[in-house]
Design an enzyme around this catalytic site. Structure first.
Site, PDB file in Angstrom:
ATOM      1  N   GLU A   1      48.187  33.896  37.051  1.00 15.85           N
ATOM      2  CA  GLU A   1      47.031  34.494  37.667  1.00 15.85           C
ATOM      3  C   GLU A   1      45.581  33.787  37.909  1.00 15.85           C
ATOM      4  OE1 GLU A   1      46.624  37.577  38.091  1.00 15.85           O
ATOM      5  OE2 GLU A   1      48.667  38.407  37.682  1.00 15.85           O
TER       6      GLU A   1
ATOM      7  N   SER B   1      41.077  27.693  38.708  1.00 18.58           N
ATOM      8  CA  SER B   1      41.618  26.405  38.780  1.00 18.58           C
ATOM      9  C   SER B   1      42.000  26.027  37.205  1.00 18.58           C
ATOM     10  CB  SER B   1      40.605  25.596  39.294  1.00 18.58           C
ATOM     11  OG  SER B   1      40.536  25.744  40.666  1.00 18.58           O
ATOM     12  N   ARG B   2      42.278  26.895  36.414  1.00 18.43           N
ATOM     13  CA  ARG B   2      42.753  26.707  35.062  1.00 18.43           C
ATOM     14  C   ARG B   2      41.587  25.794  34.251  1.00 18.43           C
ATOM     15  NH1 ARG B   2      45.510  30.431  35.860  1.00 18.43           N
ATOM     16  NH2 ARG B   2      47.722  30.626  35.320  1.00 18.43           N
ATOM     17  N   LEU B   3      40.392  25.794  34.893  1.00 15.56           N
ATOM     18  CA  LEU B   3      39.146  25.094  33.896  1.00 15.56           C
ATOM     19  C   LEU B   3      38.394  26.146  33.123  1.00 15.56           C
ATOM     20  CD1 LEU B   3      37.839  23.000  36.838  1.00 15.56           C
ATOM     21  CD2 LEU B   3      39.468  22.025  35.117  1.00 15.56           C
TER      22      LEU B   3
END
Length: 215
Positions: free
Chosen positions: A11, A192-194
């Protein structure tokens, strides 16, 4: 399931952000804000939390329990003191709680020391529960091996008959624990998984130090 499908499950989170300046100085107040927001959007089972404990030599185990109260002192849940978690807490009081609310893209981790609440507090909560739950607590030797389901159902039937028209006594092996926090981590999913991760570390009886962790 095809393993390729499993590896491609992901996700992208983009509903909110979290900064050092936007959170409260007191992590329990910050927890309260997030918990209230979870209530406002009707997060299912919002008080469900993973309780992690470990044996005296560090072998971990985890299970879902229900948060039944929180305040400046910590986070309260109830269980059988003779269950696996109860025995582990008796030998090693270090524990952790994890809340995950996917619809809000949020996770909260809390680490601390587990202690029993007072007998009076346990009694008060026990007698606020539905009568069927009271009988279930009395009937169940939680985490112990039993020969079959019928054995526990028969015990429940026996106790139902025994206490018909009477108050169900709180068993001595049942009651509450409070996790007294030493560390909080508030996690907010980001693109962006940040992800945003704000951690509170307790530095004395009243004060907390706030830091940001890399995602």
């Amino acid at each position: 399931m095809n393993q390729d499908n499993l590896q491609n499950m992901r996700e992208d989170y983009a509903s909110a952000e979290l900064s050092e300046n936007s959170v409260k100085a007191d992590p329990i107040k910050q927890f309260g804000i997030w918990f209230d927001e979870a209530q406002e959007v009707n997060v299912p089972e919002k008080n469900s939390m993973t309780l992690s404990t470990a044996t005296h030599d560090g072998r971990p185990s985890a299970r879902i329990v229900l948060l039944k109260g929180y305040h400046e002192g910590g986070f309260v849940f109830y269980t059988n003191y003779l269950s696996r978690k109860g025995k582990e807490i008796n030998k090693n009081p270090l524990g952790a709680l994890t809340f995950f609310w996917p619809s809000l893209e949020r996770q909260i981790r809390i680490e601390g020391i587990l202690e029993k609440v007072s007998k009076e507090e346990s009694e008060k909560y026990f007698h606020s529960r539905p009568r069927e739950s009271q009988l279930g607590a009395l009937a169940s030797p939680q985490s112990q091996e039993i020969p079959n389901r019928e054995s526990i159902e028969n015990k429940w039937d026996e106790l139902t008959a025994e206490y018909e028209g009477k108050d169900v006594p709180k068993p001595s092996f049942w009651g509450g624990y409070i996790l007294k926090p030493r560390l909080f981590e508030f996690w907010q999913g980001r693109p962006s998984r940040l992800h945003d991760r704000i951690v509170y570390k307790k530095i004395d009886n009243k004060n907390w130090k706030k830091v940001r962790l890399a995602p």
